[in-house]
Design a protein around this motif. Structure first.
Motif, PDB file in Angstrom:
ATOM      1  N   GLY A  89       0.822  -1.200   0.000  1.00 32.75           N
ATOM      2  CA  GLY A  89       0.000   0.000   0.000  1.00 32.75           C
ATOM      3  C   GLY A  89       0.858   1.251   0.000  1.00 32.75           C
ATOM      4  N   VAL A  90       1.722   1.364   1.005  1.00 32.05           N
ATOM      5  CA  VAL A  90       2.520   2.562   1.206  1.00 32.05           C
ATOM      6  C   VAL A  90       3.402   2.836  -0.007  1.00 32.05           C
ATOM      7  CG1 VAL A  90       4.392   3.545   2.551  1.00 32.05           C
ATOM      8  CG2 VAL A  90       2.489   2.423   3.705  1.00 32.05           C
ATOM      9  N   SER A  91       3.987   1.794  -0.561  1.00 33.21           N
ATOM     10  CA  SER A  91       4.952   1.979  -1.641  1.00 33.21           C
ATOM     11  C   SER A  91       4.273   2.268  -2.976  1.00 33.21           C
ATOM     12  CB  SER A  91       5.808   0.727  -1.783  1.00 33.21           C
ATOM     13  OG  SER A  91       4.990  -0.347  -2.180  1.00 33.21           O
ATOM     14  N   GLY A  92       2.952   2.138  -2.997  1.00 32.23           N
ATOM     15  CA  GLY A  92       2.252   2.396  -4.234  1.00 32.23           C
ATOM     16  C   GLY A  92       2.257   1.225  -5.189  1.00 32.23           C
ATOM     17  N   PHE A  93       2.779   0.094  -4.765  1.00 26.40           N
ATOM     18  CA  PHE A  93       2.771  -1.108  -5.607  1.00 26.40           C
ATOM     19  C   PHE A  93       1.342  -1.463  -5.991  1.00 26.40           C
ATOM     20  CE2 PHE A  93       6.698  -3.917  -5.864  1.00 26.40           C
ATOM     21  CZ  PHE A  93       7.535  -2.822  -5.901  1.00 26.40           C
ATOM     22  N   ALA A  94       0.440  -1.169  -5.044  1.00 31.00           N
ATOM     23  CA  ALA A  94      -0.965  -1.487  -5.278  1.00 31.00           C
ATOM     24  C   ALA A  94      -1.497  -0.755  -6.498  1.00 31.00           C
ATOM     25  CB  ALA A  94      -1.778  -1.130  -4.035  1.00 31.00           C
TER      26      ALA A  94
ATOM     27  N   MET B 505      16.267   0.500  -9.857  1.00 31.91           N
ATOM     28  CA  MET B 505      16.368   1.022  -8.498  1.00 31.91           C
ATOM     29  C   MET B 505      15.217   1.984  -8.295  1.00 31.91           C
ATOM     30  SD  MET B 505      20.351   1.334  -7.753  1.00 31.91           S
ATOM     31  CE  MET B 505      19.910   1.216  -6.062  1.00 31.91           C
ATOM     32  N   PHE B 506      14.856   2.146  -7.047  1.00 27.99           N
ATOM     33  CA  PHE B 506      13.779   3.110  -6.765  1.00 27.99           C
ATOM     34  C   PHE B 506      14.038   3.739  -5.410  1.00 27.99           C
ATOM     35  CE2 PHE B 506      12.191  -1.092  -5.549  1.00 27.99           C
ATOM     36  CZ  PHE B 506      11.928  -0.889  -4.218  1.00 27.99           C
ATOM     37  N   VAL B 507      13.263   4.754  -5.132  1.00 30.60           N
ATOM     38  CA  VAL B 507      13.454   5.475  -3.889  1.00 30.60           C
ATOM     39  C   VAL B 507      12.083   5.871  -3.346  1.00 30.60           C
ATOM     40  CG1 VAL B 507      13.788   7.651  -5.156  1.00 30.60           C
ATOM     41  CG2 VAL B 507      14.597   7.476  -2.802  1.00 30.60           C
ATOM     42  N   THR B 508      11.941   5.751  -2.027  1.00 27.13           N
ATOM     43  CA  THR B 508      10.711   6.254  -1.401  1.00 27.13           C
ATOM     44  C   THR B 508      11.013   7.675  -0.932  1.00 27.13           C
ATOM     45  OG1 THR B 508      11.257   5.484   0.803  1.00 27.13           O
ATOM     46  CG2 THR B 508      10.127   3.926  -0.612  1.00 27.13           C
ATOM     47  N   LEU B 509      10.049   8.512  -1.113  1.00 24.62           N
ATOM     48  CA  LEU B 509      10.303   9.925  -0.780  1.00 24.62           C
ATOM     49  C   LEU B 509       9.094  10.523  -0.061  1.00 24.62           C
ATOM     50  CD1 LEU B 509      11.865  11.202  -4.127  1.00 24.62           C
ATOM     51  CD2 LEU B 509      13.061  10.991  -1.940  1.00 24.62           C
ATOM     52  N   PHE B 510       9.405  11.405   0.852  1.00 26.13           N
ATOM     53  CA  PHE B 510       8.346  12.227   1.448  1.00 26.13           C
ATOM     54  C   PHE B 510       8.834  13.667   1.362  1.00 26.13           C
ATOM     55  CE2 PHE B 510       6.129  14.565   4.699  1.00 26.13           C
ATOM     56  CZ  PHE B 510       4.827  14.085   4.625  1.00 26.13           C
ATOM     57  N   HIS B 528       6.573   6.363   0.673  1.00 33.19           N
ATOM     58  CA  HIS B 528       7.367   6.442   1.897  1.00 33.19           C
ATOM     59  C   HIS B 528       6.503   6.211   3.129  1.00 33.19           C
ATOM     60  CE1 HIS B 528      11.164   7.419   3.789  1.00 33.19           C
ATOM     61  NE2 HIS B 528      10.450   7.985   4.763  1.00 33.19           N
ATOM     62  N   ASN B 529       7.165   5.735   4.209  1.00 38.98           N
ATOM     63  CA  ASN B 529       6.460   5.501   5.465  1.00 38.98           C
ATOM     64  C   ASN B 529       5.765   6.797   5.890  1.00 38.98           C
ATOM     65  OD1 ASN B 529       8.899   4.017   5.079  1.00 38.98           O
ATOM     66  ND2 ASN B 529       8.464   2.972   7.010  1.00 38.98           N
ATOM     67  N   PRO B 544      -1.857   7.348   4.984  1.00 33.22           N
ATOM     68  CA  PRO B 544      -1.029   7.014   3.828  1.00 33.22           C
ATOM     69  C   PRO B 544      -1.788   7.251   2.524  1.00 33.22           C
ATOM     70  CG  PRO B 544      -1.681   5.047   5.003  1.00 33.22           C
ATOM     71  CD  PRO B 544      -2.157   6.203   5.803  1.00 33.22           C
ATOM     72  N   LEU B 545      -1.072   7.774   1.528  1.00 34.80           N
ATOM     73  CA  LEU B 545      -1.694   8.047   0.236  1.00 34.80           C
ATOM     74  C   LEU B 545      -1.521   6.872  -0.712  1.00 34.80           C
ATOM     75  CD1 LEU B 545      -0.397  11.688  -0.075  1.00 34.80           C
ATOM     76  CD2 LEU B 545      -2.736  10.984   0.431  1.00 34.80           C
ATOM     77  N   ASN B 546      -0.640   5.992  -0.351  1.00 35.37           N
ATOM     78  CA  ASN B 546      -0.406   4.791  -1.158  1.00 35.37           C
ATOM     79  C   ASN B 546      -0.090   5.127  -2.615  1.00 35.37           C
ATOM     80  OD1 ASN B 546      -0.847   3.419   1.117  1.00 35.37           O
ATOM     81  ND2 ASN B 546      -2.806   2.509   0.527  1.00 35.37           N
ATOM     82  N   GLU B 547       0.840   6.034  -2.794  1.00 31.76           N
ATOM     83  CA  GLU B 547       1.228   6.386  -4.150  1.00 31.76           C
ATOM     84  C   GLU B 547       2.610   5.807  -4.439  1.00 31.76           C
ATOM     85  OE1 GLU B 547      -1.570  10.130  -5.126  1.00 31.76           O
ATOM     86  OE2 GLU B 547       0.317  10.612  -4.147  1.00 31.76           O
ATOM     87  N   PRO B 548       2.862   5.490  -5.718  1.00 34.67           N
ATOM     88  CA  PRO B 548       4.028   4.648  -6.039  1.00 34.67           C
ATOM     89  C   PRO B 548       5.377   5.286  -5.721  1.00 34.67           C
ATOM     90  CG  PRO B 548       2.856   5.347  -8.034  1.00 34.67           C
ATOM     91  CD  PRO B 548       2.053   5.802  -6.907  1.00 34.67           C
TER      92      PRO B 548
END
Lengths: 109, 642
Positions: A89-94, B505-510, B528-529, B544-548
């Motif tokens: 969910g958080v990572s947007g994989f969904a 590779m990827f990165v989580t960002l806030f 991101h968390n 959480p917005l649950n965006e990629p």
């Protein structure tokens, strides 16, 4: 970390159990490479038995999914629970992948 | 274990085995030849005895025959007294071996007026003389030689005796009874006797020499010694009296066997000098007499023992020669090995250039020398390689360290920061893991009223993650400074990163932008968390917005959300190094633990809040290895009033 394979229709149903972290991600990637080699483009990953996924695990999924996509295949997921569901969910994989609650839905969706 | 050289071991083995073999041969030889010698000694003494017996038989058989013939002649009563006398006399005259002869009649046997009739012819120095035995002083029919023959009714040899009258020689008498038929009845008439000297027998027996001191002896039918080297035994003792005197049961048994005419061979101490001896006894052809030989064991075995002694001597000499030869050969064989071993020691002590001995033997030692030479050059090569590799590795490590320092250097580290702005308090920290990671954070003013702060976590580790992190941070700053919304920032950065991202590779960002004047925060998240919002009314995760996550795929859209911080409120940003910190039991720190812990931190300033969380994570992990960077950033809004 254990894998099970089960061919159902066009799809190869892959069951994973255990932790999908930096160590096991490499194994998962190697398995996927074999399927790509064998022209098995449609894969449903049943994540019921996975209790932890790290960023390396996510990356291995991403890498494999890209390879499948390049050969007009796809990777679907089902049976996400707990921490794994949260991470997806958080990572947007969904929003990047097709996620289903059950295996039947994944095969028929 | 004590160290022993190969030479000593080889010599000990060869000589030990040789000694065993030599010893076995000697013992076998001794035992076997002793057995042979004993058999030979027995055979020799037996044949010697037979010789004596045959000699004796040759002497006495004719005499026995002659006496028996006369006795037969006297069965006829036609012979008168003169004829009888002359018959006996002629026998003496015609037979050198006969010392004397008597024809003795029963009392009144020849005529009713003659009590005695016993004409005796005997040899003297001056020819044969004849006399009559019998008289009041010599009633001959009570003598042994008469009585024995009469009572036993058969020819007898009497016990030997000394002839007192003549030359004091040892004599024995052969008596044969004779009978006549009178009134149909066989009636005893008298005896015929012949006296013979045993001097020759004594002489012959005493002259028998067996080995050095062996001797022979003769006993009669009641065990009396008639020839023995111990003079006082002769005619004075019997075997039985001697055995009783000495308390010697075995001798008594031997005596019994001898008088019974048995033959025997055994080993016992001699009577003469108590020396361990072999004893052989056998019967003689005179009624019940026995001949015995005794010869000392020592003398029998003398030759064998000398032989063994000489063999031992030769064996000993051979042993010495063999010792020398074995030592010489084994030193010669082991010399190259010893030389090699010396060089090996030098090499072991570090002198890799030690010169190998010149060994050209075409055997195992030669092979060893060649192998050893190869090993020496291999080790040298290996050490050169290793030195090079180590130097390379050190260089790479040092470069990595510098790289890491540069990577960490691009994160703002000077605190307190933006002290000229009383409206907010900012603090951040990164606790790097051992391996190079890809956490990042940044904060900067977009314009005089807008403050941008962000946090991110690159997937994976090592140099690729570090590069990706550096690129991400640079892109973020460049894009953010254009003053666009956080969602737009992420969209742009995502597209830039995802293009040609072969490595996936990827990165989580806030990313968040604070309006300093109002406390309004616009933010967007790329997987991101969710950060923690600390308000006076409570502590919670942002929804959480649950965006990629960024960098995976181009063309993603990101929503910009908004919230307003009241003075005193804090936003707490972190990476999964916090919530996924592990203790030694592989348990995670978890989101739940974090939110519960942060409930008491509302009053903390930005720095002490991070320090408190950091301490909580450290306490939880309990010294377990930190596998991921732990990165945190706090922004506390203080408001315009201050």
């Amino acid at each position: 970390m254990e894998f099970t394979n089960d061919k159902q229709g066009d799809f190869l149903v892959v069951g994973i159990s255990g932790r999908l972290d930096a160590t096991t991600a490499a194994e998962f990637e190697a398995q996927c490479d074999q399927w790509v080699e064998a022209k098995q483009g449609k894969i449903v990953v049943n994540m019921e038995g996975v209790d932890y996924i790290s960023s390396a695990g996510l990356r291995s999924i991403l890498t494999s999914a890209k390879k499948l996509k390049a050969m007009d295949g796809e990777m679907r997921f089902c049976g996400l629970t707990g921490m794994v569901a949260d991470v997806f969910g958080v990572s947007g994989f969904a929003s990047m992948f097709k996620i289903f609650d059950t295996l039947e839905q994944a095969l028929n969706g | 274990m004590k160290r022993r050289s190969l030479t000593v071991k080889l010599a000990a083995l060869v000589l030990g085995i040789s000694t065993l073999i030599l010893g076995a041969v000697l013992v076998y030889n001794l035992l076997f030849s002793q057995a042979v010698i004993i058999r030979l000694a027995e055979d020799n003494s037996r044949s010697l005895g037979r010789e004596v017996a045959n000699h004796l038989a040759a002497q006495i058989k004719p005499i026995e025959l002659a006496v028996k013939n006369i006795a037969l002649a006297l069965e006829d009563s036609a012979l008168n007294s003169r004829e009888i006398t002359s018959l006996a006399r002629r026998i003496v005259e015609g037979n050198e071996d006969v010392f004397g002869m008597t024809v003795a009649f029963e009392p009144f046997g020849i005529s009713s007026d003659k009590l005695f009739f016993a004409p005796y012819s005997y040899r003297t120095d001056s020819g044969v003389k004849t006399t009559s035995l019998g008289g009041t002083g010599y009633r001959y029919f009570y003598m042994d030689w008469y009585q024995l023959a009469k009572e036993l009714g058969c020819p007898v040899w009497t016990e030997p005796y000394f002839e007192e009258s003549g030359a004091s020689e040892l004599m024995t008498t052969y008596s044969v009874p004779f009978y006549r038929l009178e009134d149909g009845q066989r009636r005893f008439i008298g005896v015929v006797t012949a006296d013979i000297s045993l001097k020759w027998l004594q002489h012959e027996v005493s002259s028998i020499k067996l080995y050095d001191t062996g001797y022979a002896l003769i006993t009669t039918h009641n065990g009396t010694f008639i020839s023995h080297p111990v003079e006082e035994l002769v005619l004075n003792q019997t075997v039985f009296s001697l055995a009783e005197g000495m308390g010697d049961q075995e001798l008594w048994e031997i005596g019994r066997n001898m008088i019974e005419g048995k033959t025997g061979f055994l080993r016992r101490a001699s009577v003469r000098d108590n020396k361990e001896s072999f004893l052989l006894y056998m019967p003689l052809p005179i009624g019940g007499w026995s001949l015995a030989f005794l010869f000392p064991v020592d003398e029998v075995f003398a030759d064998v023992r000398e032989l063994s002694r000489n063999m031992l001597l030769i064996g000993g000499l051979g042993f010495l020669v063999l010792t020398g030869a074995v030592i010489w050969i084994s030193r010669k064989i082991t010399k190259p090995v010893r030389d090699l071993s010396d060089v090996a020691l030098q090499i072991a002590q570090g002198n890799l250039d030690a010169k190998l001995p010149d060994i050209r033997t075409r055997d195992e030692v030669g092979d060893l020398a060649i192998a050893f030479g190869e090993m020496q050059s291999s080790i040298k090569e290996f050490i050169v390689d290793l030195t090079e590799t180590t130097a390379q590795k050190e260089r790479i490590e040092s470069e990595l360290r510098i790289g890491r320092d540069i990577q960490m250097g691009i994160l703002p580290k000077i605190f307190p920061a933006f002290t000229e702005y009383a409206e907010f308090d900012i603090y951040a920290s990164v606790e790097p893991a051992k391996e190079v990671g890809g956490d990042l954070y940044d904060f900067f003013l977009v314009d005089e009223n807008h403050f941008c702060f962000l946090i991110g976590d690159v997937s994976g580790k090592g140099v690729p993650a570090a590069f990706f992190m550096a690129v991400t941070k640079t892109l973020l700053k460049v894009v953010a400074e254009r003053g666009v919304s956080p969602g737009a920032i992420l969209e742009k950065v995502n597209n830039d990163l995802a293009e040609d991202n072969e490595s996936c590779m990827f990165v989580t960002l806030f990313v968040a932008v604070l309006d300093i004047r109002t406390g309004e925060v616009n933010y967007a998240s790329a997987g991101h968390n969710p950060p923690v919002l600390l308000e006076n009314s409570g502590v919670k995760y942002l929804k959480p917005l649950n965006e990629p996550l960024a960098g995976a795929m181009t063309g993603m859209t990101y929503t910009t959300s908004s919230l307003t911080l009241k003075p005193g409120d804090t936003l707490f940003l972190y990476t999964d190094g916090v919530t996924e910190a592990m203790n030694k039991a592989d348990e995670l720190y978890t989101d739940e633990r974090l939110i519960v812990f942060m409930k008491g931190l509302y009053e903390n300033d930005a720095k002490s809040m991070i320090e408190a969380v950091n301490q909580s994570v450290l306490d939880f992990s309990g010294g377990a290895d930190q596998s991921d960077d732990i990165t945190m950033l706090t922004l506390k809004y203080l408001g315009m009033g201050k």
